[in-house]
Design a protein around this motif. Structure first.
Motif, PDB file in Angstrom:
ATOM      1  N   SER A  21      -6.672  11.518  -2.921  1.00  0.00           N
ATOM      2  CA  SER A  21      -5.545  10.580  -2.971  1.00  0.00           C
ATOM      3  C   SER A  21      -4.246  11.308  -2.679  1.00  0.00           C
ATOM      4  O   SER A  21      -3.364  10.767  -2.023  1.00  0.00           O
ATOM      5  CB  SER A  21      -5.452   9.915  -4.352  1.00  0.00           C
ATOM      6  N   HIS A  22      -4.156  12.553  -3.166  1.00  0.00           N
ATOM      7  CA  HIS A  22      -2.968  13.372  -2.902  1.00  0.00           C
ATOM      8  C   HIS A  22      -2.832  13.628  -1.400  1.00  0.00           C
ATOM      9  O   HIS A  22      -1.750  13.476  -0.828  1.00  0.00           O
ATOM     10  CB  HIS A  22      -3.057  14.675  -3.687  1.00  0.00           C
ATOM     11  N   VAL A  23      -3.965  13.988  -0.769  1.00  0.00           N
ATOM     12  CA  VAL A  23      -3.966  14.259   0.680  1.00  0.00           C
ATOM     13  C   VAL A  23      -3.564  12.985   1.437  1.00  0.00           C
ATOM     14  O   VAL A  23      -2.714  13.017   2.343  1.00  0.00           O
ATOM     15  CB  VAL A  23      -5.379  14.738   1.128  1.00  0.00           C
ATOM     16  N   LEU A  24      -4.173  11.866   1.058  1.00  0.00           N
ATOM     17  CA  LEU A  24      -3.904  10.599   1.758  1.00  0.00           C
ATOM     18  C   LEU A  24      -2.494  10.085   1.486  1.00  0.00           C
ATOM     19  O   LEU A  24      -1.914   9.406   2.335  1.00  0.00           O
ATOM     20  CB  LEU A  24      -4.948   9.548   1.362  1.00  0.00           C
ATOM     21  N   LEU A  25      -1.966  10.444   0.330  1.00  0.00           N
ATOM     22  CA  LEU A  25      -0.579  10.053   0.012  1.00  0.00           C
ATOM     23  C   LEU A  25       0.382  10.739   0.991  1.00  0.00           C
ATOM     24  O   LEU A  25       1.277  10.085   1.554  1.00  0.00           O
ATOM     25  CB  LEU A  25      -0.247  10.439  -1.437  1.00  0.00           C
ATOM     26  N   VAL A  26       0.150  12.021   1.201  1.00  0.00           N
ATOM     27  CA  VAL A  26       0.984  12.778   2.144  1.00  0.00           C
ATOM     28  C   VAL A  26       0.827  12.206   3.562  1.00  0.00           C
ATOM     29  O   VAL A  26       1.804  11.996   4.283  1.00  0.00           O
ATOM     30  CB  VAL A  26       0.601  14.290   2.111  1.00  0.00           C
ATOM     31  N   ALA A  27      -0.438  11.898   3.940  1.00  0.00           N
ATOM     32  CA  ALA A  27      -0.710  11.338   5.272  1.00  0.00           C
ATOM     33  C   ALA A  27      -0.026   9.982   5.437  1.00  0.00           C
ATOM     34  O   ALA A  27       0.516   9.682   6.507  1.00  0.00           O
ATOM     35  CB  ALA A  27      -2.215  11.207   5.479  1.00  0.00           C
ATOM     36  N   SER A  28      -0.037   9.172   4.369  1.00  0.00           N
ATOM     37  CA  SER A  28       0.593   7.841   4.435  1.00  0.00           C
ATOM     38  C   SER A  28       2.102   7.970   4.630  1.00  0.00           C
ATOM     39  O   SER A  28       2.689   7.220   5.416  1.00  0.00           O
ATOM     40  CB  SER A  28       0.325   7.043   3.152  1.00  0.00           C
ATOM     41  N   TYR A  29       2.698   8.930   3.912  1.00  0.00           N
ATOM     42  CA  TYR A  29       4.149   9.145   4.072  1.00  0.00           C
ATOM     43  C   TYR A  29       4.460   9.610   5.501  1.00  0.00           C
ATOM     44  O   TYR A  29       5.458   9.186   6.093  1.00  0.00           O
ATOM     45  CB  TYR A  29       4.671  10.167   3.056  1.00  0.00           C
ATOM     46  N   ALA A  30       3.572  10.464   6.042  1.00  0.00           N
ATOM     47  CA  ALA A  30       3.769  10.965   7.413  1.00  0.00           C
ATOM     48  C   ALA A  30       3.690   9.802   8.406  1.00  0.00           C
ATOM     49  O   ALA A  30       4.517   9.691   9.316  1.00  0.00           O
ATOM     50  CB  ALA A  30       2.716  12.021   7.730  1.00  0.00           C
ATOM     51  N   CYS A  31       2.702   8.915   8.219  1.00  0.00           N
ATOM     52  CA  CYS A  31       2.554   7.747   9.109  1.00  0.00           C
ATOM     53  C   CYS A  31       3.761   6.828   8.979  1.00  0.00           C
ATOM     54  O   CYS A  31       4.240   6.271   9.970  1.00  0.00           O
ATOM     55  CB  CYS A  31       1.281   6.975   8.759  1.00  0.00           C
ATOM     56  N   LEU A  32       4.244   6.692   7.757  1.00  0.00           N
ATOM     57  CA  LEU A  32       5.406   5.832   7.497  1.00  0.00           C
ATOM     58  C   LEU A  32       6.631   6.364   8.245  1.00  0.00           C
ATOM     59  O   LEU A  32       7.426   5.601   8.792  1.00  0.00           O
ATOM     60  CB  LEU A  32       5.674   5.799   5.982  1.00  0.00           C
ATOM     61  N   ALA A  33       6.749   7.687   8.277  1.00  0.00           N
ATOM     62  CA  ALA A  33       7.889   8.305   8.961  1.00  0.00           C
ATOM     63  C   ALA A  33       7.718   8.250  10.486  1.00  0.00           C
ATOM     64  O   ALA A  33       8.698   8.104  11.214  1.00  0.00           O
ATOM     65  CB  ALA A  33       8.025   9.754   8.509  1.00  0.00           C
ATOM     66  N   CYS A  34       6.459   8.323  10.953  1.00  0.00           N
ATOM     67  CA  CYS A  34       6.206   8.372  12.402  1.00  0.00           C
ATOM     68  C   CYS A  34       6.266   6.986  13.061  1.00  0.00           C
ATOM     69  O   CYS A  34       6.503   6.906  14.270  1.00  0.00           O
ATOM     70  CB  CYS A  34       4.842   8.993  12.680  1.00  0.00           C
TER      71      CYS A  34
ATOM     72  N   TRP B  65       3.316   1.640   3.466  1.00  0.00           N
ATOM     73  CA  TRP B  65       4.081   1.664   2.206  1.00  0.00           C
ATOM     74  C   TRP B  65       3.172   1.310   1.025  1.00  0.00           C
ATOM     75  O   TRP B  65       3.197   1.962  -0.012  1.00  0.00           O
ATOM     76  CB  TRP B  65       5.271   0.699   2.296  1.00  0.00           C
ATOM     77  N   GLN B  66       2.340   0.271   1.243  1.00  0.00           N
ATOM     78  CA  GLN B  66       1.397  -0.117   0.186  1.00  0.00           C
ATOM     79  C   GLN B  66       0.383   0.999  -0.062  1.00  0.00           C
ATOM     80  O   GLN B  66      -0.041   1.213  -1.194  1.00  0.00           O
ATOM     81  CB  GLN B  66       0.673  -1.416   0.557  1.00  0.00           C
ATOM     82  N   MET B  67       0.007   1.699   1.027  1.00  0.00           N
ATOM     83  CA  MET B  67      -0.938   2.820   0.866  1.00  0.00           C
ATOM     84  C   MET B  67      -0.329   3.926   0.018  1.00  0.00           C
ATOM     85  O   MET B  67      -1.008   4.512  -0.822  1.00  0.00           O
ATOM     86  CB  MET B  67      -1.329   3.388   2.239  1.00  0.00           C
ATOM     87  N   THR B  68       0.972   4.201   0.241  1.00  0.00           N
ATOM     88  CA  THR B  68       1.608   5.259  -0.559  1.00  0.00           C
ATOM     89  C   THR B  68       1.592   4.869  -2.039  1.00  0.00           C
ATOM     90  O   THR B  68       1.342   5.698  -2.907  1.00  0.00           O
ATOM     91  CB  THR B  68       3.070   5.526  -0.121  1.00  0.00           C
ATOM     92  N   ARG B  69       1.841   3.574  -2.302  1.00  0.00           N
ATOM     93  CA  ARG B  69       1.828   3.111  -3.705  1.00  0.00           C
ATOM     94  C   ARG B  69       0.425   3.207  -4.297  1.00  0.00           C
ATOM     95  O   ARG B  69       0.242   3.652  -5.431  1.00  0.00           O
ATOM     96  CB  ARG B  69       2.334   1.664  -3.784  1.00  0.00           C
TER      97      ARG B  69
END
Lengths: 72, 167
Positions: free
Chosen positions: B11-24, B69-73
């Motif tokens: 979940s930690h890894v995917l949280l970082v990936a979700s934030y990266a996708c959100l920024a990209c 955004w929902q994924m990060t949450r």
């Protein structure tokens, strides 16, 4: 059908056995907070496993701890 | 629970990936608007047409950003060990809704886009194209599946909540 509610008499049994809640919690393997909730009747239910451990520790029967009384 | 550690780690890894996708996501829109393909498409179009076209292109990334955004949450909840909770179930359901929304938007924007591009052409040469791509089907299926999983999670969360009330 008559309305009946279950009253927990754990505090009475603890007093009779001169045992502290903390010691019972430690012996049974549940938290003191849960013992406190159980004593105050603020739980939805008790697992047979927990009840059996409490009965074994207090050397009593489930009926000594739980009592069905008519609801007001 | 035997899988809690794995769940929290990934979940930690995917949280970082979700934030990266959100920024990209906004960057990908900018790149699409400034690409050669877009420049060719914009040639001969009026300012209003270009603006509407850009707006149409913006819808899908916006909806996908909502999903990210929902994924990060969701992954934040999972990371902190809140798995079978109402909040996590709601996040899952919303991710599904966003993916389904992205499929619907893709389906709707294709005819609108073709209409806008051919609007300046002579009468009879204008066209509206309707298309269903494998991407749309994939998004729709994934969205539907995740919505159903969200509903199931909600049921599981209520059972877990009841279970927590037992000593």
């Amino acid at each position: 059908m008559k309305n009946v509610e279950i009253i927990v008499r754990l505090d009475v049994m603890l007093a009779l056995r001169k045992m502290k809640s903390r010691d019972l919690a430690h012996a049974v393997g549940i938290t003191e907070q849960n013992i406190s909730l159980l004593k105050s009747g603020k739980v939805k239910g008790i697992r047979f496993e927990t009840l059996a451990k409490i009965c074994a520790e207090l050397d009593c029967q489930p009926g000594d701890i739980l009592e069905a009384v008519a609801a007001e | 629970m035997p899988h809690t550690k794995n769940l929290q780690k990934w979940s930690h890894v995917l949280l970082v990936a979700s934030y990266a996708c959100l920024a990209c996501a906004p960057l990908s829109v900018l790149a699409a608007v400034q690409s050669d393909e877009a420049t060719q498409l914009f040639a001969g179009l009026g300012r209003a047409q270009i603006a509407v076209l850009c707006l149409l292109w913006l819808f899908k990334p916006l909806v996908l950003m909502g999903a990210f955004w929902q994924m990060t949450r969701l992954f934040s909840h999972f990371k902190s060990g809140e798995v079978l909770t109402e909040a996590a179930a709601i996040c899952i359901k919303r991710i599904g809704q966003c993916l389904l929304g992205a499929a619907v938007i893709s389906f709707v924007t294709v005819p609108l886009q073709s209409l806008l591009i051919s609007l300046n052409k002579a009468a009879g040469a204008r066209s509206v194209s309707v298309a269903i791509s494998s991407d749309m089907i994939l998004f729709a299926m994934a969205g539907g599946l995740i919505i159903v999983i969200g509903w199931a999670m909600r049921e599981a969360a209520s059972v877990a909540q009841e279970n927590r009330a037992f000593v």
